[in-house]
Design a protein around this motif. Structure first.
Motif, PDB file in Angstrom:
ATOM      1  N   GLY A 297       0.804  -1.214   0.000  1.00  0.00           N
ATOM      2  CA  GLY A 297       0.000   0.000   0.000  1.00  0.00           C
ATOM      3  C   GLY A 297       0.838   1.265   0.000  1.00  0.00           C
ATOM      4  N   LEU A 298       1.916   1.268   0.778  1.00  0.00           N
ATOM      5  CA  LEU A 298       2.784   2.442   0.836  1.00  0.00           C
ATOM      6  C   LEU A 298       3.413   2.741  -0.521  1.00  0.00           C
ATOM      7  CD1 LEU A 298       4.528   1.786   4.263  1.00  0.00           C
ATOM      8  CD2 LEU A 298       3.262   3.848   3.670  1.00  0.00           C
ATOM      9  N   ILE A 299       3.830   1.687  -1.221  1.00  0.00           N
ATOM     10  CA  ILE A 299       4.499   1.870  -2.510  1.00  0.00           C
ATOM     11  C   ILE A 299       3.483   2.152  -3.614  1.00  0.00           C
ATOM     12  CG2 ILE A 299       6.076   0.829  -4.168  1.00  0.00           C
ATOM     13  CD1 ILE A 299       7.325   1.408  -1.456  1.00  0.00           C
ATOM     14  N   GLU A 300       2.327   1.496  -3.544  1.00  0.00           N
ATOM     15  CA  GLU A 300       1.286   1.724  -4.555  1.00  0.00           C
ATOM     16  C   GLU A 300       0.841   3.176  -4.569  1.00  0.00           C
ATOM     17  OE1 GLU A 300      -1.676  -1.060  -3.431  1.00  0.00           O
ATOM     18  OE2 GLU A 300      -0.749  -2.759  -4.468  1.00  0.00           O
ATOM     19  N   GLU A 301       0.722   3.781  -3.388  1.00  0.00           N
ATOM     20  CA  GLU A 301       0.274   5.166  -3.322  1.00  0.00           C
ATOM     21  C   GLU A 301       1.291   6.097  -3.986  1.00  0.00           C
ATOM     22  OE1 GLU A 301      -1.553   8.398  -0.151  1.00  0.00           O
ATOM     23  OE2 GLU A 301      -0.561   6.595   0.600  1.00  0.00           O
ATOM     24  N   VAL A 302       2.581   5.813  -3.785  1.00  0.00           N
ATOM     25  CA  VAL A 302       3.609   6.616  -4.436  1.00  0.00           C
ATOM     26  C   VAL A 302       3.484   6.491  -5.952  1.00  0.00           C
ATOM     27  CG1 VAL A 302       6.085   6.938  -4.780  1.00  0.00           C
ATOM     28  CG2 VAL A 302       5.206   6.458  -2.493  1.00  0.00           C
ATOM     29  N   ALA A 303       3.378   5.240  -6.435  1.00  0.00           N
ATOM     30  CA  ALA A 303       3.341   5.002  -7.881  1.00  0.00           C
ATOM     31  C   ALA A 303       2.086   5.557  -8.537  1.00  0.00           C
ATOM     32  CB  ALA A 303       3.446   3.501  -8.151  1.00  0.00           C
ATOM     33  N   ALA A 304       0.958   5.466  -7.833  1.00  0.00           N
ATOM     34  CA  ALA A 304      -0.318   5.826  -8.460  1.00  0.00           C
ATOM     35  C   ALA A 304      -0.613   7.314  -8.426  1.00  0.00           C
ATOM     36  CB  ALA A 304      -1.458   5.056  -7.786  1.00  0.00           C
TER      37      ALA A 304
ATOM     38  N   LEU B  48      11.695   7.271 -11.862  1.00  0.00           N
ATOM     39  CA  LEU B  48      11.333   6.825 -10.517  1.00  0.00           C
ATOM     40  C   LEU B  48      10.121   5.905 -10.539  1.00  0.00           C
ATOM     41  CD1 LEU B  48      11.663  10.003  -8.244  1.00  0.00           C
ATOM     42  CD2 LEU B  48      12.723   7.787  -7.812  1.00  0.00           C
ATOM     43  N   LYS B  49       9.145   6.277 -11.361  1.00  0.00           N
ATOM     44  CA  LYS B  49       7.869   5.558 -11.357  1.00  0.00           C
ATOM     45  C   LYS B  49       8.013   4.104 -11.794  1.00  0.00           C
ATOM     46  CE  LYS B  49       3.094   5.810 -12.983  1.00  0.00           C
ATOM     47  NZ  LYS B  49       2.097   6.606 -13.718  1.00  0.00           N
TER      48      LYS B  49
ATOM     49  N   LEU C 165       7.960  -2.703  -8.015  1.00  0.00           N
ATOM     50  CA  LEU C 165       8.063  -3.090  -6.604  1.00  0.00           C
ATOM     51  C   LEU C 165       6.677  -3.233  -5.991  1.00  0.00           C
ATOM     52  CD1 LEU C 165       9.730  -3.562  -4.041  1.00  0.00           C
ATOM     53  CD2 LEU C 165       9.846  -1.075  -3.737  1.00  0.00           C
ATOM     54  N   ALA C 166       5.782  -2.307  -6.291  1.00  0.00           N
ATOM     55  CA  ALA C 166       4.421  -2.371  -5.749  1.00  0.00           C
ATOM     56  C   ALA C 166       3.707  -3.638  -6.213  1.00  0.00           C
ATOM     57  CB  ALA C 166       3.634  -1.136  -6.176  1.00  0.00           C
TER      58      ALA C 166
END
Length: 371
Positions: free
Chosen positions: A261-268, A350-351, A357-358
């Motif tokens: 969840g932490l990584i998905e929010e960054v990516a999305a 970065l994305k 990873l997400a």
């Protein structure tokens, strides 16, 4: 009103055994600019799959609440898209968030069923150690969060503009590391970390408070004027989070799912720069999110390696790639470059690894039998 206490760890992990039940048909929910359609749902106890369509004009998250606690959530649903959410619910009354915070909440009634859906992790006790270690990590991060928020609030109230700006990113970091737990408390999360986009009237809405309201004052208005009450409220919320975490039993699925969840929010969404839009301290938040995700993953790594060593090898490499990319923008004093200094090419660079990873981390719940 104090939050509902989560069930004890034994109750969370003790699930009945037996053959798997047939999957129920999805429950359709459409979120518009005005609310949920339908605004009221009834489902049987056990596992339900919700099919959420975003027909509003903004990216949204859809949450199932019981009191102030978030039971399940699906984040980053893009306008025009559909996402699904699986939730195993006990009988009772719940609420659904429906887009803008100013929209009315929907109601969800869960009826008692004759049979509950069985299942669960093959070895429930295997998660006891990681959960205890994660609870300790969260508690120490909350203590740091309160201390840093107190210093930040004091600078704001004293009118020390430059000092307040310097303390802003550091105050947010512990919160960003433990966001999977901090966001369990819907009222505090919305109070401390709400964005202007969550309201119909944007920055002019009186509900726009917390970190980002103060951030707007410090950078967009270049002033601390009128921010004292917001600083007091932010510190009071931080101290309330500290009290609630002290008595909290962290749900296993929330801990495990939090790594992704932490990584998905960054990516999305965060990669666009919407989070810290006034201060441009986004990279500090990104780094804290990655640190929080990595902590969960490291605690679960021995369990996952037994089930899927290839996933562990890939995830180790993906974390290393993301860390190396973030390091490019970090100064010797630990601060990060302003996000508006990154080109679109930098952001896309970065994305890509963050998205990969997400995707891998999103399989952890399934690997550990928590879906």
């Amino acid at each position: 009103m104090p939050p509902r206490r989560l069930p004890a760890l034994a109750a969370l992990l003790a699930l009945p055994g037996g053959a798997l039940a047939e999957a129920p048909p999805p429950v359709a929910v459409t979120v518009t600019d005005k609310g949920c359609e339908p605004a009221s749902l009834t489902v049987p106890a056990g596992k339900s799959v919700f099919r959420i369509r975003n027909q509003s004009r903004r990216v949204l998250e859809w949450e199932i609440l019981q009191g102030t606690m978030i039971v399940e959530e699906r984040e980053n649903i893009v306008p025009g898209f559909v996402q699904t959410l699986s939730a195993t619910l006990q009988p009772g009354s719940y609420q659904m968030t429906c887009g803008l915070l100013s929209n009315p909440k929907g109601t969800l009634t869960v009826l008692a069923a004759a049979e509950t859906a069985p299942g669960g992790p093959p070895d429930p006790l295997a998660l006891v150690g990681p959960l205890a270690a994660y609870k300790h990590y969260v508690s120490t991060q909350v203590d740091t969060f309160v201390a840093r928020t107190r210093a930040f609030a004091e600078a704001v109230k004293a009118g020390r503009l430059a000092e307040a700006k310097a303390l802003y990113a550091a105050a947010r970091q512990p919160y960003e590391r433990i966001e999977p737990v901090a966001s369990l408390f819907n009222d505090l999360d919305k109070s401390m970390d709400v964005r202007a986009d969550d309201f119909e009237h944007k920055e002019a809405d009186p509900g726009f408070i917390g970190f980002h309201r103060i951030e707007k004052g410090l950078w967009a208005d270049n002033s601390t004027e009128g921010l004292g009450p917001h600083a007091d409220k932010l510190l009071a919320d931080a101290e309330e989070l500290q009290r609630r975490v002290r008595d909290l039993t962290i749900p296993p699925a929330k801990m495990v799912g939090g790594a992704a969840g932490l990584i998905e929010e960054v990516a999305a969404t965060k990669i666009s720069g919407e989070e810290d839009r006034y201060s441009r301290t986004d990279l500090s938040d990104f780094h804290a999110n990655v640190e929080g995700s990595r902590k969960i993953y490291d605690l679960l790594r021995p369990l996952v390696e037994k089930r899927d060593p290839d996933l562990v090898a890939r995830t180790d490499k993906n974390f290393a790639r993301v860390d190396a990319l973030l390091l490019k923008y970090r100064s010797e004093d630990g601060s990060f470059a302003p996000y508006d200094k990154l080109s679109e090419r930098d952001r896309q660079a970065l994305k890509a690894p963050i998205t990969v990873l997400a995707e891998d981390l999103s399989t952890l719940r399934g690997k550990l039998g928590l879906d």
